[in-house]
Design an enzyme around this catalytic site. Structure first.
Site, PDB file in Angstrom:
ATOM      1  N   LYS A 180       0.828  -1.205   0.000  1.00  0.00           N
ATOM      2  CA  LYS A 180       0.000   0.000   0.000  1.00  0.00           C
ATOM      3  C   LYS A 180       0.869   1.265   0.000  1.00  0.00           C
ATOM      4  O   LYS A 180       2.081   1.212   0.208  1.00  0.00           O
ATOM      5  CB  LYS A 180      -0.923  -0.004   1.218  1.00  0.00           C
ATOM      6  CG  LYS A 180      -1.949  -1.139   1.232  1.00  0.00           C
ATOM      7  CD  LYS A 180      -2.936  -1.007   0.101  1.00  0.00           C
ATOM      8  CE  LYS A 180      -4.178  -1.877   0.309  1.00  0.00           C
ATOM      9  NZ  LYS A 180      -3.900  -3.319   0.332  1.00  0.00           N
ATOM     10  N   GLN A 181       0.199   2.406  -0.185  1.00  0.00           N
ATOM     11  CA  GLN A 181       0.928   3.678  -0.191  1.00  0.00           C
ATOM     12  C   GLN A 181       1.698   3.867   1.113  1.00  0.00           C
ATOM     13  O   GLN A 181       2.857   4.271   1.110  1.00  0.00           O
ATOM     14  CB  GLN A 181      -0.056   4.842  -0.392  1.00  0.00           C
ATOM     15  CG  GLN A 181      -0.770   4.844  -1.734  1.00  0.00           C
ATOM     16  CD  GLN A 181      -2.120   4.151  -1.672  1.00  0.00           C
ATOM     17  OE1 GLN A 181      -2.290   3.159  -0.969  1.00  0.00           O
ATOM     18  NE2 GLN A 181      -3.084   4.678  -2.423  1.00  0.00           N
TER      19      GLN A 181
END
Length: 366
Positions: A180-181
Site C-alpha cells: 500500500k501507499q
C-alpha cells in the site's frame, strides 16, 4: 529484477519501532492512540479505530451496522476479495453491480436496480486509489435509507470533490499492507464521524470489551483485531511524511503516463474531473488483440514483477460454488479483467527502472 512493489522504510520508522521495543509496551499502548489521532485528522473525521487489517476493519463495520443473516450489501465484483468476504462473515449476501469501463469502479447507474427490501448498505471500493462517484452513491443511499461503508483500503489520500476518501460514507477503512501507499506491515484503520459506530468498533476489535474499558469486562461478542504497538509505530512514522510519499508515487505515475501514452495497444489508467487519485498500483490494460497472460509470463521471465489485477470476485471458485455465478454475469468486469496487468510501481522507483519496464512492454506489444 524490478519488483512489483516495495515498502518505503526509512530511519524514522526504525527509530520509532526501536522506541517501542525499548519501552516494553508492545500492545494497547500510546503509539496506537497517536496513530489514530493522526489518521482521524488526515481523513477529516472525528474518530479513527486502528485494527490489524483492512479486512478486519470492514468486518467490524458490517457487524456494527447490524448487517446479518439474509441482508444484502451492494458492492463491486472487481476488487480484492475481502470487500465481499466481510459481508459473508455475517452471513449476509454481497450483491454485485458491474463496473464502469473507464474508471473500474462501480457503475452507479446500475445500483438502484439491485436494491431490494433486504438491502442494508452500499459498499463502494475506490479501486486502485481511484475514488468512486460518491455524490451519486450518497444520493441513492439517502433515498433508500441505506448505510455506506467505504472500502478506501487502496485510497489513502484520494479525494472526491475535495473531500477525503473514507470520510464520504458512514464510515471508511484504510489498509496498510506492505504494497500500500503507507504500510504498518499488516494493519488497518476505521474512520468515521459516527460515535456509536466508533464505540462499537473499539469494543469489537478488543474481544467485545465494554465501553468502561475494564479488564476482562466483555459485553458483546468481539474479536482480537487489535493493532500492535510496533505496527502503530510504523504508521506514525509513515504519516509524518504521507504527503511526501504520495507525491513521489504520483511522480512515478506521471513518468509511466509520459512514456506509455503513445504505445499502441496499451490502455492507461483514466481519472475523472471530480477525483484526485492516490496511486496504489499502476494498472495498464491491453487491447483485445494482445494476450495479457503471454505478455505477463514473458515479463516475469525477464525479472519484471507483474500480476493480473483483479480476477473478478464472482468467478472465484468459492463464489461460483456458493452463489452459482458464471461467466457472462458481469460482462464489463470480465472484459476489463482479461486485459489488466499491474506493473512495477513503488515509492522509491527510479526513472531508470520505469524505462526498463517500458522498454520491455514495447518489445511485446510493438
Amino acid at each position: 529484477m524490478i519488483p512489483l512493489s516495495g515498502p518505503d522504510i526509512g530511519e524514522r520508522e526504525k527509530e520509532l519501532v526501536l522506541e517501542v521495543l525499548q519501552s516494553g509496551h508492545l500492545g494497547l499502548g500510546p503509539k496506537a492512540v497517536e496513530f489514530e489521532r493522526m489518521m482521524a485528522a488526515y481523513a477529516g473525521t472525528k474518530y479513527a479505530i486502528s485494527c490489524n487489517s483492512g479486512t478486519s476493519g470492514l468486518h467490524m463495520l458490517v457487524r456494527a451496522m447490524g448487517i446479518s443473516d439474509g441482508d444484502e450489501v451492494i458492492t463491486t465484483p472487481f476488487s480484492f476479495v475481502a470487500s465481499s468476504n466481510c459481508v459473508l462473515f455475517e452471513r449476509a449476501k454481497p450483491v454485485f453491480v458491474d463496473i464502469d469501463e473507464a474508471t473500474y469502479n462501480m457503475d452507479v447507474s446500475q445500483i438502484e436496480a439491485k436494491i431490494t427490501e433486504r438491502t442494508k448498505a452500499i459498499l463502494p471500493v475506490h479501486v486502485f486509489g481511484q475514488p468512486a462517484n460518491m455524490t451519486e452513491i450518497r444520493r441513492i443511499a439517502d433515498k433508500y435509507n441505506l448505510r455506506i461503508i467505504e472500502d478506501s483500503c487502496e485510497a489513502i489520500g484520494a479525494k472526491w470533490k475535495g473531500k477525503s476518501a473514507g470520510s464520504l460514507g458512514d464510515a471508511g477503512v484504510f489498509a496498510f499492507y506492505p504494497n500500500k501507499q503507507l504500510t504498518t506491515g499488516e494493519g488497518g484503520i476505521v474512520v468515521t464521524d459516527d460515535e456509536e459506530l466508533a464505540n462499537l468498533c473499539f469494543s469489537l476489535r478488543n474481544q467485545g470489551r465494554g465501553e468502561n474499558g475494564l479488564w476482562l469486562d466483555h459485553v458483546r461478542l468481539g474479536y482480537n483485531y487489535r493493532m500492535d504497538e510496533l505496527s502503530a509505530a510504523l504508521g506514525v512514522a509513515q504519516m509524518e511524511r504521507v504527503d511526501e510519499i504520495l507525491s513521489r508515487r504520483a511522480k512515478v505515475a506521471d513518468l509511466y503516463f509520459e512514456k506509455l501514452r503513445e504505445v499502441p495497444g496499451i490502455i492507461l489508467p483514466q481519472s475523472v474531473a471530480d477525483a484526485d487519485v492516490s496511486w496504489f498500483v499502476y494498472v495498464i490494460r491491453f487491447a483485445e488483440h494482445l494476450n495479457r497472460d503471454e505478455i505477463m509470463v514473458s515479463l516475469s521471465k525477464e525479472g519484471i514483477g507483474c500480476r493480473p489485477y483483479f480476477t473478478p470476485i464472482h468467478l472465484q471458485p468459492f463464489y461460483k460454488e456458493q452463489f452459482g455465478f458464471q461467466e457472462g454475469d458481469f460482462p464489463v468486469t470480465e472484459h476489463v479483467a482479461k486485459g489488466t496487468l499491474a506493473i512495477p510501481f513503488f515509492t522509491n522507483m527510479t526513472e531508470a527502472q520505469v524505462d526498463g519496464v517500458v522498454e520491455a512492454l514495447k518489445r511485446h506489444v510493438l
